[in-house]
Enzyme design. Structure first.
Site, PDB file in Angstrom:
ATOM      1  N   ASP A  13      -4.545  -6.052  -7.816  1.00 52.30           N
ATOM      2  CA  ASP A  13      -4.783  -5.438  -6.514  1.00 52.30           C
ATOM      3  C   ASP A  13      -5.123  -3.972  -6.781  1.00 52.30           C
ATOM      4  O   ASP A  13      -5.019  -3.495  -7.922  1.00 52.30           O
ATOM      5  CB  ASP A  13      -3.546  -5.597  -5.622  1.00 52.30           C
TER       6      ASP A  13
ATOM      7  N   HIS B  95       0.838  -1.201   0.000  1.00 49.72           N
ATOM      8  CA  HIS B  95       0.000   0.000   0.000  1.00 49.72           C
ATOM      9  C   HIS B  95       0.877   1.257   0.000  1.00 49.72           C
ATOM     10  O   HIS B  95       0.456   2.315  -0.464  1.00 49.72           O
ATOM     11  CB  HIS B  95      -0.900   0.034   1.239  1.00 49.72           C
TER      12      HIS B  95
END
Length: 974
Positions: free
Chosen positions: A296, A223
């Site tokens: 993702d 992230h």
């Protein structure tokens, strides 16, 4: 048709050593599915086709402005799907219905619900994290977990759950996976992931394995950055890719590709999500995967920092992904893909390949026949009783004992234990503490001192067993879990001089910081700090259930993956849900109604109610207050005057012991055990006849009446004083003392009393006065001392005692009466029965106080043929011998001490119990019954005599206790 042939050829040619024999997105009715897919695809514009490749993020708690933006994106770009994030279930359902209505082609709905919808939504159910599930040996439980999570998703209109996480967490410092992984062992992770997938897909929700090719062995978070995986291709193939191979071969629907730098698989520097070598070359071609491939989230730094906005989307599609998840800019991404299509960089076949798979998935989940989500009972449907039942079973199978020196676990020999509990961490362990207290006396030790741990150590000096719980937030798997340096030093210091049981309600990696573990007798990993986890762990500590879990990961040099020390149940009562033992929670709600009627109709101020079956307490509720006008609500550890239950809970077990020892037998005569009876009219009365109430003994004697002033009817100065002295030392009530020598008068009155004129059943308290004297003389100890040491303390019945006013706060004692005929005061903590009061509160027939939980322990011991908590209190066969009605007829229903069902009548029961069942009732409103055939214990405690015992016994007249008993039996699911 030309495309279909091309599509089949492409997928067939993709199969190598591994792969899927069939497309996992195909429905049972393939022909109808293909017709629906082709009809939609053939009528789409290029922009509509490209729009299907996008799944955008939506939050149901977003602002109106953000909602308008989402609506515009969906309608303008013909978006194919939504991934829902934060919000609430009702909000989401309503918003979803609205957005679906705006879309010409129904939207494919996805969510991250790895441990249930609560990963994203409030008011929804949280199942255990994968790390917890990884400790379980039974894959069927994992399959059921996947199924129930799938049912929740389906109820909310979610078609894809981005689960299971199949990352193999071989790096304890992994900041983003950790608890989301099933563990570090590839075979265990694979087995658990497969079971989860099968369960969820059986519920009609499509699974997604992530994060390809493997995010488990990194200390970075994609992230925030692009983590590197620096292992050889051979290592990745044998470890990280192993779960994918198995799940793909078993029908996995989709895969999510991570943002990782994996030089051994692609040395170009491309993130794995944008790498054609990884997505197409490995996932599609080498592994033969035919299902949907998701990136993702493209907003994550691992991808977003790689290229310009829009270019990332194009690169991801060219790499072989089917769905672009959470693009930074849908408009730019769509434009780039259309531009590439128009330039010939993307062929129609390539576009059709992905879009048709997406449409196949939509058909498979039923979007060809879309129906809006119903919001009626939605929250209730997402928080079901069966979810709690499963959660409990999961925790029972997960909790792991990793150290058990001297077999400290489960705790036995309670009479020798002085137990303290210390709560470490930043979250509450109150549920755990109260669950421990169900088993025995446990003191919570706290410190308000600035020097907290030194003060705690000082307070613990008088205890020989210390239970330490590390409790940290259970809100998410990413919360802090480690022990602090001060906590570690405290644990090691206390363990030098005490038996310590350390229970960690966090992930196993907390064990890594423990260095000196040799002095710690017991170490338990409970994995999570949920209420059910805390309750279950207490049951394991005290042996109600055995420990079964094994470590899913290694934790330092002391604790290795796969280790776990099993224990077995020592048959203490557990605590569970009715459904675990074949009963119905819904049907038991009728018991609530009857109990509330009893309280509301002023039949009794309050009630404690308990039901146990098959060794598990499945109903334990409290109703009303201590008194009609008071504010003290009845709670589980309040104690009641048991009245005549004393007979079977105090005198009878001591007598059974003496029978086992050969001191007496059932045919022993009174003249043989008490010499003064040799010249009495009761000389030939046997114990069997006496306890069967078949001995012509008078029912009772109002002994107190002769000690009242004949005029005032109040305690006579001849017999009573308001201050204690040697001559007046029998405390019958607060500040009221009977003459010490008067106790001797009671046995004499009984010995010299006349027998009833004929031999027939007649209930009498006299046998228990007589047997009390015999037992005390035999042991040269008082009855209360004997029953404490022989039974109550080793049973853990620490709320069971005579004369509770001496040691227990009045706030925890339910009063039995406002006496206006003898003691002239509220009777609270002093025995209600006058004869027992005149024996210093210790009668063989009355005087014991307890709560429903403790009464159940004793009754359960009887059900288990004298065995409880690892100890054989009574020899096998003794209880059945006393639980026999030797003189039963239509008038006599008594066993030897125990009450029994009436032959041909309902008698003291509902008439629905077995003839082998037994129990007793008490004057104050108490009742307990046990049924060996149904393995059932029922306890009803009340103070129906408050404020006056002269009130009509409405509990008896309205058959409240036996009506509740009937409802309990009707709740058994045969």
């Amino acid at each position: 048709m030309r495309y279909l042939v091309s599509f089949i050829c492409f997928t067939f040619c993709s199969l190598f050593t591994f792969g899927q024999s069939t497309n996992p997105l195909l429905a049972h009715d393939v022909a109808a599915q293909n017709k629906w897919v082709d009809s939609l695809y053939n009528n789409m514009t290029l922009k509509e086709k490209v729009g299907q490749l996008y799944m955008v993020q939506v939050m149901s708690n977003q602002s109106e402005a953000k909602k308008r933006e989402i609506v515009n994106t969906i309608t303008k770009h013909h978006i194919g799907g939504i991934i829902y994030s934060l919000g609430g279930p009702v909000q989401q359902a309503k918003l979803n219905n609205e957005l679906q209505a705006l879309s010409e082609i129904p939207l494919l709905i996805g969510m991250d619900a790895e441990w249930g919808l609560s990963m994203r939504l409030d008011s929804t159910y949280a199942f255990p994290w994968n790390m917890t599930l990884g400790a379980i040996k039974n894959e069927e439980l994992i399959k059921q977990t996947g199924k129930q999570i799938g049912e929740h998703c389906k109820r909310l209109g979610v078609h894809f759950n981005f689960a299971p996480d199949v990352d193999i967490n071989t790096n304890p410092l992994n900041p983003i996976i950790g608890n989301r992984s099933f563990g570090e062992d590839r075979d265990n992770v694979t087995a658990k992931a497969l079971a989860f997938m099968e369960g969820m897909q059986a519920a009609g929700v499509l699974a997604n394995a992530k994060h390809f090719p493997g995010h488990g062995d990194t200390h970075q978070d994609s992230h925030k950055t692009l983590p590197s995986i620096d292992f050889s291709a051979k290592r990745i193939d044998s470890i990280e890719l192993y779960p994918y191979k198995k799940l793909i071969s078993e029908g996995l629907s989709s895969v999510m590709v991570a943002h990782l730098n994996v030089p051994s698989l692609d040395d170009s520097g491309y993130p794995s999500s944008l790498s054609k070598k990884i997505v197409t070359g490995i996932l599609k071609e080498k592994l033969g995967f035919q299902g949907l491939i998701f990136t993702d989230a493209l907003t994550m730094k691992g991808a977003a920092d790689f290229d310009e906005v829009g270019e990332i989307d194009l690169a991801a599609f060219k790499a072989g992904n089917d769905i672009m998840l959470m693009s930074e800019d849908v408009e730019k991404g769509v434009a780039k893909i259309i531009e590439a299509y128009n330039k010939g960089e993307i062929t129609e076949e390539r576009l059709a390949y992905s879009v048709k798979k997406i449409l196949q998935a939509k058909y498979k989940v039923g979007l060809n026949n879309y129906k809006p989500i119903g919001v009626h009972n939605l929250v209730q449907d997402l928080n079901r009783l069966e979810d709690d039942v499963l959660y409990e079973e999961l925790m029972e199978n997960a909790i792991t004992i990793v150290q058990n020196k001297l077999n400290v676990l489960p705790i036995q020999h309670l009479e020798t234990k002085d137990i303290a509990y210390v709560n470490l961490g930043d979250d509450s362990g109150e549920v755990f503490f109260n669950a421990l207290r169900r088993y025995t006396k446990v003191h919570k030790i706290e410190s308000e001192s600035p020097n907290k741990f030194k003060n705690l150590s000082q307070k613990l000096q008088s205890y020989n067993t210390i239970i330490i719980g590390l409790h940290r937030s259970n809100d998410s798997p990413w919360k802090p879990y480690k022990l602090t340096k001060s906590e570690i030093e405290f644990i090691e210091d206390v363990a030098k001089d005490h038996a310590v049981i350390l229970d960690l309600f966090v992930k196993p990696y907390a064990l890594m910081d423990l260095k000196n573990i040799d002095n710690i007798e017991g170490i338990i990993v409970s994995y999570q700090n949920s209420e059910i986890a805390q309750e279950t762990s207490a049951e394991i500590i005290f042996g109600a259930i055995g420990a079964r879990g094994t470590l899913p990961v290694s934790a330092g040099s002391h604790f290795v993956v796969g280790e776990g020390i099993p224990t077995v149940s020592i048959k203490r009562l557990g605590y569970s849900f009715p459904e675990r033992v074949g009963m119905s929670t819904e049907k038991l709600k009728r018991v609530d109604s009857v109990a509330k009627i009893a309280v509301d109709s002023m039949m009794t101020p309050g009630i404690q109610l308990l039901v146990a079956r098959e060794g598990k307490v499945i109903y334990n509720k409290n109703f009303g207050k201590h008194t009609y006008k008071g504010n003290e609500n009845v709670v589980w550890d309040d104690i009641y005057d048991l009245a005549s239950l004393t007979k079977i809970l105090s005198t009878l077990p001591l007598l059974m012991e003496l029978e086992e020892q050969g001191v007496i037998n059932l045919d022993t005569k009174l003249s043989a055990i008490l010499p003064e009876y040799k010249t009495s009219n009761k000389a030939n009365v046997t114990i069997k006849k006496m306890l069967s109430h078949y001995a012509q003994l008078r029912p009772w004697e109002p002994f107190y009446y002769k000690t009242l002033d004949s005029v005032t009817k109040k305690p006579s100065a001849k017999y009573y004083r308001t201050q204690r002295s040697e001559a007046f030392n029998v405390e019958v009530a607060k500040n009221l003392y009977l003459r010490t020598d008067y106790q001797d008068s009671l046995p004499e009155i009984i010995k010299d009393s006349e027998l009833l004129s004929r031999l027939r059943y007649r209930y009498s308290d006299f046998p228990y006065y007589i047997l009390k004297k015999f037992i005390e003389q035999h042991y040269d100890q008082t009855l209360d001392e004997l029953v404490q040491s022989h039974f109550y303390k080793p049973l853990g019945a620490n709320n069971t005692l005579y004369n509770p006013y001496k040691t227990i706060s009045n706030k925890k004692i339910v009063p039995s009466e406002v006496d206006d005929y003898y003691r002239y005061q509220e009777v609270r903590g002093y025995v209600h029965d006058m004869g027992a009061a005149m024996q210093n509160g210790v009668g063989g027939h009355a005087g014991v106080f307890s709560n429903a939980n403790d009464v159940a322990k004793i009754m359960q011991m009887y059900l288990q043929d004298g065995f409880y908590g690892g100890k054989q209190f009574l020899k096998a066969g003794t209880v059945p011998k006393f639980n026999t009605c030797y003189y039963c007829d239509k008038y006599n229903r008594r066993g030897v001490g125990f009450d029994k069902p009436q032959l041909g009548k309902s008698g003291p029961t509902c008439g629905c119990v077995s003839m082998s069942s037994f129990g007793h009732s008490g004057f104050t409103g108490t009742y307990t019954w046990a049924d060996p055939e149904k393995e059932l214990v029922y306890v009803f405690l009340a103070n129906r005599t408050y404020p006056s015992s002269n009130r009509k016994n409405l509990l008896l007249r309205e058959n409240i206790r036996t009506e509740i008993q009937r409802l309990i039996y009707e709740a058994i699911e045969e």
